[in-house]
Structure formats: structure tokens, C-alpha cells
Design an enzyme around this catalytic site. Structure first.
Site, PDB file in Angstrom:
ATOM      1  CD  GLU A  97      -1.222  -0.456   3.732  1.00  9.11           C
ATOM      2  OE1 GLU A  97      -1.989  -1.649   3.724  1.00  9.11           O
ATOM      3  OE2 GLU A  97      -1.139   0.408   4.692  1.00  9.11           O
TER       4      GLU A  97
ATOM      5  CG  ASN B 127       1.163   4.004   4.769  1.00 12.36           C
ATOM      6  OD1 ASN B 127       0.360   3.580   4.407  1.00 12.36           O
ATOM      7  ND2 ASN B 127       2.463   3.456   4.967  1.00 12.36           N
TER       8      ASN B 127
ATOM      9  NE  ARG C 151       0.456   7.538   8.336  1.00 11.07           N
ATOM     10  CZ  ARG C 151       0.231   6.409   7.931  1.00 11.07           C
ATOM     11  NH1 ARG C 151      -0.677   6.418   7.157  1.00 11.07           N
ATOM     12  NH2 ARG C 151       0.746   5.432   8.588  1.00 11.07           N
TER      13      ARG C 151
ATOM     14  NE  ARG D  63       6.484   3.919  15.607  1.00 10.32           N
ATOM     15  CZ  ARG D  63       5.385   3.855  14.806  1.00 10.32           C
ATOM     16  NH1 ARG D  63       4.178   4.120  15.458  1.00 10.32           N
ATOM     17  NH2 ARG D  63       5.563   3.840  13.652  1.00 10.32           N
TER      18      ARG D  63
END
Ligand code: MV4
Length: 502
Positions: A291, A293, A295, A341
């Protein structure tokens, strides 16, 4: 006097990414406007912006997802551009169209390109037309169970069913045998309709435990460049936890080839701005488009560290001028970067989100360490939004140094009042499979027991650290720097580790 790129940019986001965007706006001497909810009244992004508009309420739907309120904030402040960040409305084609309709620039792709890439069936059909490799599967949307049964006979199991309006792992089902086909197909259509309002489903051959490799692209609708890959294979339930750039999985020739394919994929949709073309890889030479993205992504800093490019600045420049100022030759890889993260979650409690007040905070710093965060001592992490509170981004001349520096930062980090995923990252970064670079999206599932044992600080943890230190010492003794540091193979390490574990 140079005409400014924009007169005022409203940042339609919160947290670390809002601050990150506002810092680049400050570099460009462009005034920024923040929007903030009740829960973010004490936020750094509100304080840092030149102007701030309060959106009453706490829940995202009343604030950061509230299109009418944000359009009103644009009108109120006279912003001539909007940066959506990631998440929230960043891939909402209707919001993008509404902003552009006001004569205000949405910093991102056109709403058409966003809509196209949001439909995974349309996106895949477009890729096939432009010779971008895709996984064999149904020819577009599945029309019936008969069609799916015929496909299963043709391509064999396992098969993965996906919602056309899904993405990021949502609305997917893996089918391993005929007996499961009918129920899985019905369930996938039902979930797609209830989650996304669109029951369209398609099917593909399932690639077991692939690597998740994504390519950063920057386009102006006509031309495009790539800024190499990021390896995001260390994920938990489709949530990325550790990302790195470049990837040990690709050599220079494969990197260039995949980068060119990614630019071709983006330009097939006349893409403008920054975007990420995502692939799953069965092997370095067998990558399939997943896919795109549309952004800026959470993990963009690792690409910035190895290329020296400020992606947000380039995104703003393309939005303002319509022209790409970089050429492919301008972009070179230097060194290695890793991002962890830091989430306010308790890894010992199945990563349960655990917001609350931070009573003491010490953030790491020093050579090769960038920290993108919005938290501060005394800050109360609201329970209304996602649990990520910081990103630690390390940089080194090679992968070993990037790992070492990340471990230094994680050990230096202090945060009292809320549990975080820092200890989890320490354990993973010391794992032989991670250190050797021989991992895929199945990494956490495969090593879950060892990781949990180490998290509990059991013998594995001490032994692990000893093993890791020995491995690192051997790498240095070999004098072999760089990504080809061999040292004992993962299997030798693992065998030793196993033998020590019992
Ligand atoms: C796949 C796949 C294997 N085979 N498609 C996950 C979210 C979206 N980016 C697409 N994803 C995948 N699609 C085929 N044909 C593997 C993934 C995938 C994944 C799947 C299950 C568990 C974790 C995963 C992590 C990354 C990608």
C-alpha cells in the site's frame, strides 16, 4: 525580500509530531497555529505555536477529527496552509478537499491521489498497470464465494483476505484451508462494512513472515525522488515498535531498484508531497507492493538522520512552490539510524496503555541521539489519544554504533509515574536475532517467551546482556565496522544462549 513559502500554517495535530512540524516552520520563519483540546490545555505544542485555537472537548471526534471546527479555526486565523501530520485527518480525502476548496493549501497530496491510495483494490490495479510487483491474487474485488474458491484452487493456501477500505493490518484474515474459506469470507466482508462502511474484499496469496520494507518518496506530481528504505519488521499486532534505516536486508543494487519502483508507484498517481510506498519482502529480490501511505509517517526521522534531509521542510516547499528542489543525486546514505517508540504502556501487562502523571523525567541526549517528544516533568498523559509519548532516534556510523547509542539512551532514560516500553526495547536491541539483522515480521511472536523472561529480569536478562557484550566485543576485535559485522552467526549465538538458559 524573498516571498515566504506561506504566511501562516495551521498544524492540525497534537503531541510530538505537532511540535516537530512547528520547529521546521520556525526554521522557515513561517508563523504556526496550534489547535488543542481540553486534554491538551497544558501541552507543549499549544505553548510553542505562535497562535493557538481551543477546540472544546476531549475526545478526538470532537477535536482533532472535527472537520468543521478545524475549518473554522483556519478561517479565524487566516492560515493559508494546513499541515495534517499523521493519523487523525492526515489521510481523510474529504478534509483535504474541503481545505483546498477554501483556497487554503493542504500540505500533502491531492484528495484524488489520497482517495485512490486509500482504496487498496484501485491502488493495486494501478500498480499492476505500471509494472509495480504485486502479490498474486484476485483480479480486483471478490465478486462471490465461487470466485474465491476458484482462486484458492489456483493459487493454493494460505490465502489472505483484505478489506479494500482497510490498511495497516485492519480488516485482514488469513485462511489456511478450504473448510475456513466461507466463514472467513463472510466475516471479512461483514467487518469491512462495519469498520470502514465498505464491504469490498479482495484476496492474495499469503506471504508468511515477510519483511516489512517501506520506501520514502518525495514527489511534485511530475517528478519524484526516493530517500531509501526503512525496515519496520519489529511490530506487535501491526503496531510498529522499532524502525531502522537503511535495512540489512537489501544491498545497494536492491535498494536502488526498490527505490525506483516506489517512485514509479507514486507518480502513477501523480503524487505530490512526501509519501511511503510499503512492500512486503519474501526475499531481497521478491518485494511486493502492499500500500502507499499518503502522509508523513511516525518513523520518518530515521530517514532524515541517514540522508540529512528535513522531510517536513521539503514537504512544505513542494506544497508552496509545486517544484521538487532535490534531485536523486542529491540524496546519499550516510550511517545508520534506529527509532524506538516510547509508549506509556506496560510490556509486563501485555502492553496495556497506562496513562497518568509523570512525576520525574530525565530524557537522554548526547552524540547520535535525537528525542522527539512532547512530554515534560509534571505532564499528565491523557487517556484520550494514542499512548506514544516519545521517539528515541539514534544515529551511528554503522548499525552496531546505532544499536549501542540507542542502548545508552534507553539506559539513561528515567520516567517515574508511568510505565513505558523502554525496557522492552533494551531487551529486543540485545537479542541475537535483532543484532544479527536476521528477523522478519514474525520476530516478536517467535521470541516472545525469551523476551518476556528477560523483561521480568530473569537469568535470561543477565545472560543476555553478557552474551550481547561478548558479541559486541568480538565485532570490535574483528575490527569489522559497518553493516557487515558478522561475529558469531545468530544461530551460534542462539545455541549458546539456549544452552545457558537452562
Ligand atoms: C500481507 C502479508 C502477507 N501476505 N499480504 C499488514 C498490513 C498491511 N501493511 C499489509 N500487511 C500484510 N499484508 C500478503 N499477501 C503480511 C502483511 C503484514 C503482516 C501480516 C500479519 C502480521 C503482521 C504483519 C506485519 C507487516 C505486514
Amino acid at each position: 525580500m524573498k516571498k515566504p513559502l506561506f504566511n501562516k500554517v495551521l498544524v492540525a495535530n497534537r503531541g510530538e509530531i505537532a511540535l516537530r512540524i512547528m520547529r521546521t516552520l520556525r526554521d522557515l520563519e513561517i508563523p504556526s497555529v496550534a489547535i488543542y483540546s481540553d486534554a491538551d490545555a497544558g501541552s507543549l505544542h499549544r505553548k510553542y505555536a505562535n497562535e493557538a485555537i481551543h477546540l472544546p472537548g476531549r475526545a478526538s471526534k470532537d477535536t482533532y477529527l472535527n472537520v468543521d471546527a478545524i475549518l473554522e479555526a483556519i478561517r479565524l486565523t487566516g492560515a493559508d496552509a494546513v499541515h495534517p501530520g499523521y493519523g487523525f485527518l492526515s489521510e481523510n480525502a474529504a478534509f483535504c478537499a474541503a481545505v483546498n476548496k477554501m483556497g487554503v493549501k493542504f500540505i500533502g497530496p491531492s484528495d484524488q491521489a489520497m482517495h485512490l491510495m486509500g482504496d487498496k483494490v484501485q491502488a493495486k490495479n494501478l500498480m499492476k498497470k505500471h509494472n509495480v510487483p504485486t502479490v498474486p491474487g484476485s483480479d480486483g474485488a471478490l465478486g462471490s464465494l465461487d470466485e474465491l474458491q476458484e482462486l484458492a484452487q489456483k493459487i493454493g493456501y494460505p490465502i489472505i483476505l483484505k478489506a479494500a477500505a482497510g490498511g495497516g493490518g485492519r480488516g485482514m484474515r488469513i485462511v489456511r484451508q478450504d473448510a475456513e474459506l466461507k466463514d472467513s469470507f463472510e466475516a471479512c466482508k461483514r467487518e469491512a462494512l462495519s469498520y470502514f462502511g465498505d464491504g469490498t474484499v479482495f484476496a492474495e496469496r499469503y506471504v508468511s513472515n515477510p519483511r516489512h520494507i517501506e520506501i520514502q518518496v518525495l514527489c511534485d506530481g511530475k517528478r519524484g525522488v526516493h530517500l531509501f528504505e526503512r525496515d519496520c519488521s519489529v511490530q506487535r499486532r501491526h503496531q510498529k515498535l522499532i524502525e531502522e534505516a537503511p535495512s540489512r536486508f537489501l544491498n545497494q543494487e536492491q535498494r536502488t531498484r526498490l527505490g525506483e519502483i516506489a517512485v514509479r508507484a507514486a507518480l502513477a498517481a501523480d503524487y505530490e508531497g512526501v509519501g511511503t510506498v510499503e512492500f512486503i519482502c519474501e526475499s531481497p529480490d521478491r518485494a511486493y507492493f502492499m500500500e502507499m501511505n499518503t502522509r508523513i509517517q511516525v518513523e520518518h526521522p530515521v530517514t532524515e538522520m541517514i540522508t540529512g534531509v528535513d522531510l517536513i521542510q521539503e514537504q512544505i516547499r513542494v506544497a508552496a512552490t509545486g517544484e521538487l528542489r532535490l534531485t536523486q543525486d542529491d540524496i546519499q546514505i550516510r550511517g545508520w539510524s534506529i527509532e524506538t517508540r516510547i509508549n506509556a504502556e506496560d510490556p509486563a501487562q501485555d502492553f496495556m496503555p497506562n496513562p497518568g502523571q509523570i512525576t520525574h523525567l530525565h530524557l537522554p541526549a548526547g552524540p547520535g541521539m535525537r528525542v522527539d517528544t512532547h512530554i515534560y516533568a509534571g505532564y499528565t498523559i491523557p487517556s484520550d489519544y494514542d499512548s506514544m509519548v516519545a521517539k528515541f532516534i539514534s544515529y551511528g556510523a554503522d548499525r552496531d554504533e546505532a544499536i549501542q547509542r540507542m542502548l545508552r539512551a534507553l539506559a539513561e532514560f528515567e520516567c517515574d509515574g508511568v510505565p513505558t516500553t523502554a525496557k522492552f526495547h533494551e531487551v529486543v536491541l540485545k537479542h541475537p536475532a535483532f543484532v544479527s539483522g536476521e528477523f522478519d515480521t514474525g520476530f516478536l511472536a517467535l521470541h516472545q517467551k525469551e523476551i518476556e523472561a528477560a523483561l521480568k529480569g530473569g537469568p535470561a536478562d543477565d545472560e543476555w546482556s553478557r552474551l550481547f557484550t561478548a558479541f559486541q566485543a568480538q565485532v570490535k576485535a574483528d575490527g569489522r565496522r559497518g553493516t557487515t559485522a558478522s561475529g558469531p552467526s545468530q544461530w551460534q549465538l542462539r545455541a549458546r544462549h539456549e544452552s545457558c538458559r537452562h
